[in-house]
Design a protein around this motif. Structure first.
Motif, short mmCIF file in Angstrom:
data_model
loop_
_atom_site.label_atom_id
_atom_site.label_comp_id
_atom_site.label_asym_id
_atom_site.label_seq_id
_atom_site.Cartn_x
_atom_site.Cartn_y
_atom_site.Cartn_z
N UNK A 87 0.80 -1.25 0.00
CA UNK A 87 0.00 0.00 0.00
C UNK A 87 0.82 1.28 0.00
N UNK A 88 1.81 1.48 0.89
CA UNK A 88 2.57 2.74 0.82
C UNK A 88 3.42 2.85 -0.44
N UNK A 89 3.90 1.73 -0.94
CA UNK A 89 4.69 1.73 -2.18
C UNK A 89 3.83 2.17 -3.35
N UNK A 90 2.62 1.60 -3.45
CA UNK A 90 1.73 1.93 -4.55
C UNK A 90 1.26 3.37 -4.49
N UNK A 91 1.02 3.85 -3.27
CA UNK A 91 0.58 5.24 -3.12
C UNK A 91 1.66 6.21 -3.62
N UNK A 92 2.91 5.96 -3.21
CA UNK A 92 4.01 6.82 -3.64
C UNK A 92 4.26 6.72 -5.13
N UNK A 93 4.19 5.50 -5.67
CA UNK A 93 4.44 5.31 -7.10
C UNK A 93 3.36 6.01 -7.93
N UNK A 94 2.11 5.86 -7.51
CA UNK A 94 1.02 6.49 -8.28
C UNK A 94 1.13 8.01 -8.24
N UNK A 95 1.53 8.55 -7.09
CA UNK A 95 1.67 10.00 -6.98
C UNK A 95 2.76 10.53 -7.90
N UNK A 96 3.85 9.78 -8.03
CA UNK A 96 4.99 10.22 -8.85
C UNK A 96 4.83 9.87 -10.32
N UNK A 97 4.04 8.83 -10.63
CA UNK A 97 3.92 8.36 -12.01
C UNK A 97 2.45 8.08 -12.34
N UNK A 98 1.63 9.11 -12.35
CA UNK A 98 0.19 8.90 -12.57
C UNK A 98 -0.15 8.38 -13.96
N UNK A 99 0.77 8.53 -14.91
CA UNK A 99 0.48 8.08 -16.26
C UNK A 99 0.69 6.60 -16.49
#
Length: 306
Positions: free
Chosen positions: A106-118
């Protein structure tokens, strides 16, 4: 020989019939038949045995189907890599054990989505044995798997290290039946394998096994006093389970369970995949991306875990 022909060959080899191959390819049967015949004429060999119920690849057909699989996988990777490099985002399909998905991602996915929304990211849960097969088949870009693994076609890198513990209801087990009942995932799970060994070493024999496909179902049944389980300590430390369950140490040689990230050795490491691994590194005490240049090791499929 073109991509459409290779897709037809692979579909017929995979499904065993022209009709089912046409369904997979979303086209009419005559197109599939024509492409197969055209390739047989071009190559001068029979690619399939025609039987009353279906088709089976000849030795030459099996060879071509294997090459078709590799070529089509490389074409898909090339398209994703080009889109990735052009800054249009990319696609990632990542497999994971359910426990890793619940506790670590969960924290990994949240950070990744915030930095790479595309980036179009798909998370596919499953037991290790299944995930390894999906990575090897090219249907997953990579996966988090448990236990020691070894395969010549896989790159493997340590991501997390879990401490396995014996989990019991906080109120205690009120019956011998619960004490000798192991609740867990199916046999394709590493935790299950460790759990059965721990039950034997603790003298809880004979024991019976209740299998469930969901982490919350396993924990809920343990909390209800139906039996015990062996899972990572981090699982039981989350709310609401931290007040409903208790964790007991098991033998050190059984307690240490590595979680590794695997991908095919011939897969292209796209910008999106590299960014995802960087996000894992930021959240992992083992710091994937900050280790010395990767020393990839193998995973033994016979010791695969969930």
């Amino acid at each position: 020989m073109d991509l459409a022909g290779l897709r037809a060959i692979k579909a017929v080899a995979d499904t065993g019939s022209v009709s089912r191959a046409a369904e997979v390819l979303n086209c009419v049967q005559s197109n599939v038949t024509a492409r197969v015949k055209r390739l047989e004429q071009d190559l001068g060999v029979e690619l399939f045995h025609r039987m009353s119920r279906g088709m089976a690849p000849t030795p030459a057909g099996r060879v071509l189907a294997d090459y078709a699989d590799r070529v089509l996988r490389m074409v898909a990777q090339a398209r994703d890599a080009v889109a990735d490099a052009a800054g249009r985002g990319g696609r990632l399909a990542i497999g994971t054990m359910e426990t890793t998905a619940a506790v670590r991602l969960p924290p990994i996915l949240a950070g990744f989505h915030a930095d790479h929304p595309g980036v179009e990211l798909t998370i596919v849960p499953g037991p290790t044995e299944h995930l390894l097969g999906e990575v090897l088949a090219g249907r997953l870009d990579g996966a988090f798997v448990g236990g020691a693994v070894e395969h010549p076609d896989l790159f493997v890198r340590l991501a997390f290290e879990e401490e396995l513990v014996l989990i019991e209801p906080a109120s205690g087990l009120s019956s011998e039946s619960g004490r000798s009942t192991l609740i867990g995932f199916g046999r394709a799970c590493a935790y299950r394998m460790r759990a059965e060994t721990a039950m034997r070493e603790a003298g809880r024999v004979p024991y019976r096994v209740m299998e469930f496909g969901s982490l919350d179902a396993i924990l809920g049944c343990v909390a209800a006093g139906m039996g015990v389980t062996i899972l990572p300590r981090a699982v039981v430390e989350r709310a609401p389970w931290s007040t409903m369950l208790t964790a007991r140490r098991i033998a050190p040689d059984l307690a240490r369970m590595p979680t590794s990230f695997v991908r095919r050795t011939d897969a292209v490491e796209t910008v999106s995949l590299r960014a995802f691994l960087d996000a894992v590194a930021l959240a992992s005490p083992l710091a994937l991306a900050r280790q010395p240049p990767p020393r990839w090791t193998g995973l033994n499929l016979s010791k695969a875990a969930c």
